[in-house]
Structures are given as C-alpha cells and as structure tokens.
Scaffold this motif. Structure first.
Motif, PDB file in Angstrom:
ATOM      1  N   ARG A   1       0.715   5.850  -4.161  1.00  0.00           N
ATOM      2  CA  ARG A   1       1.584   4.806  -4.695  1.00  0.00           C
ATOM      3  C   ARG A   1       0.926   3.445  -4.506  1.00  0.00           C
ATOM      4  O   ARG A   1       0.161   3.247  -3.568  1.00  0.00           O
ATOM      5  N   GLN A   2       1.273   2.517  -5.385  1.00  0.00           N
ATOM      6  CA  GLN A   2       0.744   1.167  -5.282  1.00  0.00           C
ATOM      7  C   GLN A   2       1.891   0.191  -5.086  1.00  0.00           C
ATOM      8  O   GLN A   2       3.057   0.541  -5.268  1.00  0.00           O
TER       9      GLN A   2
ATOM     10  N   VAL B   1       0.176  -8.854  -2.218  1.00  0.00           N
ATOM     11  CA  VAL B   1       0.478  -8.570  -0.819  1.00  0.00           C
ATOM     12  C   VAL B   1      -0.791  -8.138  -0.099  1.00  0.00           C
ATOM     13  O   VAL B   1      -1.522  -7.276  -0.582  1.00  0.00           O
ATOM     14  N   SER B   2      -1.041  -8.732   1.044  1.00  0.00           N
ATOM     15  CA  SER B   2      -2.171  -8.288   1.858  1.00  0.00           C
ATOM     16  C   SER B   2      -1.838  -8.506   3.328  1.00  0.00           C
ATOM     17  O   SER B   2      -1.129  -9.438   3.686  1.00  0.00           O
ATOM     18  N   GLY B   3      -2.321  -7.609   4.136  1.00  0.00           N
ATOM     19  CA  GLY B   3      -2.086  -7.696   5.572  1.00  0.00           C
ATOM     20  C   GLY B   3      -2.273  -6.346   6.223  1.00  0.00           C
ATOM     21  O   GLY B   3      -2.617  -5.361   5.570  1.00  0.00           O
TER      22      GLY B   3
ATOM     23  N   HIS C   1      -3.406  -1.714  -2.991  1.00  0.00           N
ATOM     24  CA  HIS C   1      -3.760  -0.421  -2.409  1.00  0.00           C
ATOM     25  C   HIS C   1      -3.610  -0.483  -0.895  1.00  0.00           C
ATOM     26  O   HIS C   1      -3.675  -1.552  -0.301  1.00  0.00           O
ATOM     27  N   ALA C   2      -3.443   0.671  -0.290  1.00  0.00           N
ATOM     28  CA  ALA C   2      -3.316   0.753   1.163  1.00  0.00           C
ATOM     29  C   ALA C   2      -4.258   1.824   1.697  1.00  0.00           C
ATOM     30  O   ALA C   2      -4.584   2.785   1.010  1.00  0.00           O
ATOM     31  N   ARG C   3      -4.678   1.602   2.929  1.00  0.00           N
ATOM     32  CA  ARG C   3      -5.555   2.566   3.605  1.00  0.00           C
ATOM     33  C   ARG C   3      -5.054   2.719   5.029  1.00  0.00           C
ATOM     34  O   ARG C   3      -4.734   1.738   5.696  1.00  0.00           O
TER      35      ARG C   3
ATOM     36  N   ALA D   1       7.531  -9.768   7.023  1.00  0.00           N
ATOM     37  CA  ALA D   1       7.442  -9.831   5.557  1.00  0.00           C
ATOM     38  C   ALA D   1       6.621  -8.687   4.953  1.00  0.00           C
ATOM     39  O   ALA D   1       6.740  -8.419   3.761  1.00  0.00           O
ATOM     40  N   LEU D   2       5.814  -8.003   5.716  1.00  0.00           N
ATOM     41  CA  LEU D   2       5.003  -6.902   5.185  1.00  0.00           C
ATOM     42  C   LEU D   2       5.788  -5.594   5.041  1.00  0.00           C
ATOM     43  O   LEU D   2       5.370  -4.689   4.327  1.00  0.00           O
TER      44      LEU D   2
END
Length: 125
Positions: free
Chosen positions: A18-19, A24-26, A49-51, A96-97
């Motif tokens: 999922r995206q 958003v970044s953090g 994207h997330a890792r 906020a994340l």
C-alpha cells in the motif's frame, strides 16, 4: 490468514504494498513488548513508500505497544487510534505520522465502504 508482525514490517515495501501521500516523510519505531522481551521495528516513510526493518534507532515517532495488540492491528482486527484513546499503546514525539502509517494497515475485518452501506439502506426502503 494471520499475518505475523515480522511479515507485516518486512513486506511494507514488497509487491502490492500500500502507498500513502508522497508528501509524508519520517520514521516510526515500534517498541513491541512481549513479557520481559522488547522487539524494535523501524518504519521509514518517504515518497509514498514505506520500508520496515528491525532496529532500535532513534525515530521521529515512537510507539510502545503490546505484542498481542500489534498482531491484532496488522491483521485488521483492531485500529490504532482506539488503542491510543484507551491507553493500550503510547506515543512519544511526532504524533502526526500516525495517520500516514494507518494507510499501510489492512482494512478492518468486516468493514464496508460507506457507499455499500448506503446502497443497502436505499434498497431496504
């Protein structure tokens, strides 16, 4: 099928992942407590994207949570915000994340889109 916590975090950037909004970044770190043991997972979010990786590195947001609860969350049996509201999990630093991370979670078991629900009401009239 039940998804393990390890599988969920390691497959965040896998095929069909999922995206979420690219602005958003953090980083989020999950401190997962299981009795006397603590497992740390670091989620890096950037560019939609997330890792996930096992790490206890410093993060923008730290979530302290019980293993049973995180297993329910990654399997769509529970949502994160209600867990925070009833103090079953705690958040440190950048709250906020959390909404962006929720985009990565599976749909809640038995949930329906509001349009599906409304069409059922219309048919019942």
């Amino acid at each position: 099928m039940s998804v393990s916590v390890r599988t969920f975090f390691t497959e965040l950037d896998g095929p069909g992942a999922r995206q979420f909004p690219p602005m958003v970044s953090g980083t989020l770190r999950f401190d997962i407590h299981d009795g006397d043991q603590v497992e740390h997972w670091l989620v890096t979010m950037a560019g939609g994207h997330a890792r996930g990786e096992q790490s206890d590195a410093d993060a923008d947001c730290v979530i302290v949570i019980d293993r049973v609860l995180i297993e329910r969350i990654v399997n769509g049996e529970e949502r994160m915000f209600p867990a925070f509201f009833r103090f079953a999990a705690t958040i440190e630093k950048d709250f906020a994340l959390i909404p962006a991370f929720e985009w990565l979670l599976p749909d809640t078991v038995g949930a329906r889109h509001p349009r599906q629900l409304a069409s059922g009401w219309k048919a019942a009239r």
